[in-house]
Enzyme design. Structure first.
Site, short mmCIF file in Angstrom:
data_model
loop_
_atom_site.label_atom_id
_atom_site.label_comp_id
_atom_site.label_asym_id
_atom_site.label_seq_id
_atom_site.Cartn_x
_atom_site.Cartn_y
_atom_site.Cartn_z
N SER A 160 10.90 99.78 24.03
CA SER A 160 11.28 101.11 24.53
C SER A 160 11.54 101.13 26.03
O SER A 160 11.38 102.15 26.68
CB SER A 160 10.20 102.15 24.17
OG SER A 160 10.10 102.32 22.79
N GLY A 286 13.34 102.35 16.63
CA GLY A 286 12.95 103.75 16.59
C GLY A 286 13.69 104.53 15.52
O GLY A 286 14.83 104.23 15.18
#
Length: 318
Positions: A160, A286
């Protein structure tokens, strides 16, 4: 659009599905959001699914006990970061004899380790930006001379874009290294790529439509990924048919070299000459409302409910 639902027979075959999310890594918040989306999508599709927040909100639950005591037939893994995406969780489920989505132990560990993944790609003859592994004894001035400015600094085991920094001089490099080293014992400095950034999802052996990423930030950082409303996701990316074919071949080659299974997302950039360079592979990408794999799947006509079921199906066939 008609809501996608599995047949009664497929629901029976899939059985009770545990959506495993949460965890204790720095990506916990993102994983909770992904997990909630996946769980709701499976339930809308008619799958008997429930969630397991591994470790619990306060980290006071024993993850192995949670998995041992829960009653489920297979698992949808959407636990991002260390502990969930690095082979650890996969190994526990292997010991418990529970099928799970995505890549196995070895590929998950390699995908989570940016340094060893780049080493593997380099050994396989696949293009990836030049880099240097740095530690407290590294002469950072030499690193700057070797890679040129600017430079990307990355913790090797975070996702991320957590802990990643773009630096333009030696002082910034020192500070970025110190910040990254707080998150990870393994830090790399990587040559800056000046071209466009792309991401390509892989679903059961086939690439999804490529997305070109454009952001007002210096690079596609955490805020650009999950919070910003001005990040642009372009399917009209200006690549020729030949370039797009080259991009898709490289993505599949990178996926296969690591030994990935099921699904993933491969991130790339173009260098100054327009050549594609591999950045990393995400073995549990994600699945939030800002996420790229669901976006690419929609472009291909695959709704979210169908997507999560497609990711889950190989756990029955396998």
């Amino acid at each position: 659009m008609t809501m996608f639902r599995v047949t009664a027979e497929e629901a029976r075959q899939l059985g009770r599905v545990a959506v495993i999310y949460g965890g204790l890594s720095s990506e916990r918040v993102v994983s909770l959001r992904s997990g909630a989306e996946v769980l709701a999508g499976l339930q809308r599709a008619g799958v008997d699914a429930f969630g397991i927040d591994l470790g619990g909100e306060n980290g006071d639950l024993n993850p192995v006990a949670q998995l041992s005591e829960a009653q489920f037939d297979r698992a949808f893994l959407i636990l991002h970061g260390p502990g969930g995406e690095d082979g650890t969780l996969q190994g526990v489920l292997e010991m418990l004899g529970k099928p799970y989505t995505g890549s196995g132990v070895a590929a998950s560990a390699l995908g989570m380790d940016k340094v060893r993944c780049k080493q593997l790609w380099t050994g396989a003859g696949l293009p990836t930006p030049e880099y240097v592994v740095i530690d407290e004894s590294t002469d950072l001035a030499v690193v700057g001379d070797k890679l040129g400015w600017p430079i990307f600094v990355k913790p090797a085991h975070e996702g991320s874009s957590i802990g990643i920094a773009k630096v333009t001089n030696l002082d910034e490099l020192h500070q970025a290294y110190e910040n990254a080293a707080k998150l990870d014992s393994l830090v790399l400095a990587e040559r800056w790529m000046s071209g466009s950034e792309f991401t390509v999802g892989v679903l059961n052996g086939e690439t999804l439509p490529a997305i070109k990423l454009e952001t007002t930030h210096d690079f596609y950082d955490f805020d650009a990924k999950y919070e910003a409303d001005d990040t642009r996701y372009l399917f009209e990316h200006g690549l020729s048919e030949q370039q797009e074919a080259e991009l898709n071949r490289l993505v599949i080659d990178a996926f296969n070299a690591v030994g990935c299974e099921g699904w993933s997302r491969v991130d790339l950039m173009q260098d100054g000459d327009g050549n594609f360079q591999l950045l990393e592979v995400n073995t549990a990408p994600g699945m939030t409302d800002h996420s790229l794999v669901p976006m690419a799947a929609r472009k291909k006509g695959i709704c979210f409910e169908q997507l999560v079921v497609e990711i889950l199906r190989p756990t029955v066939a396998g």
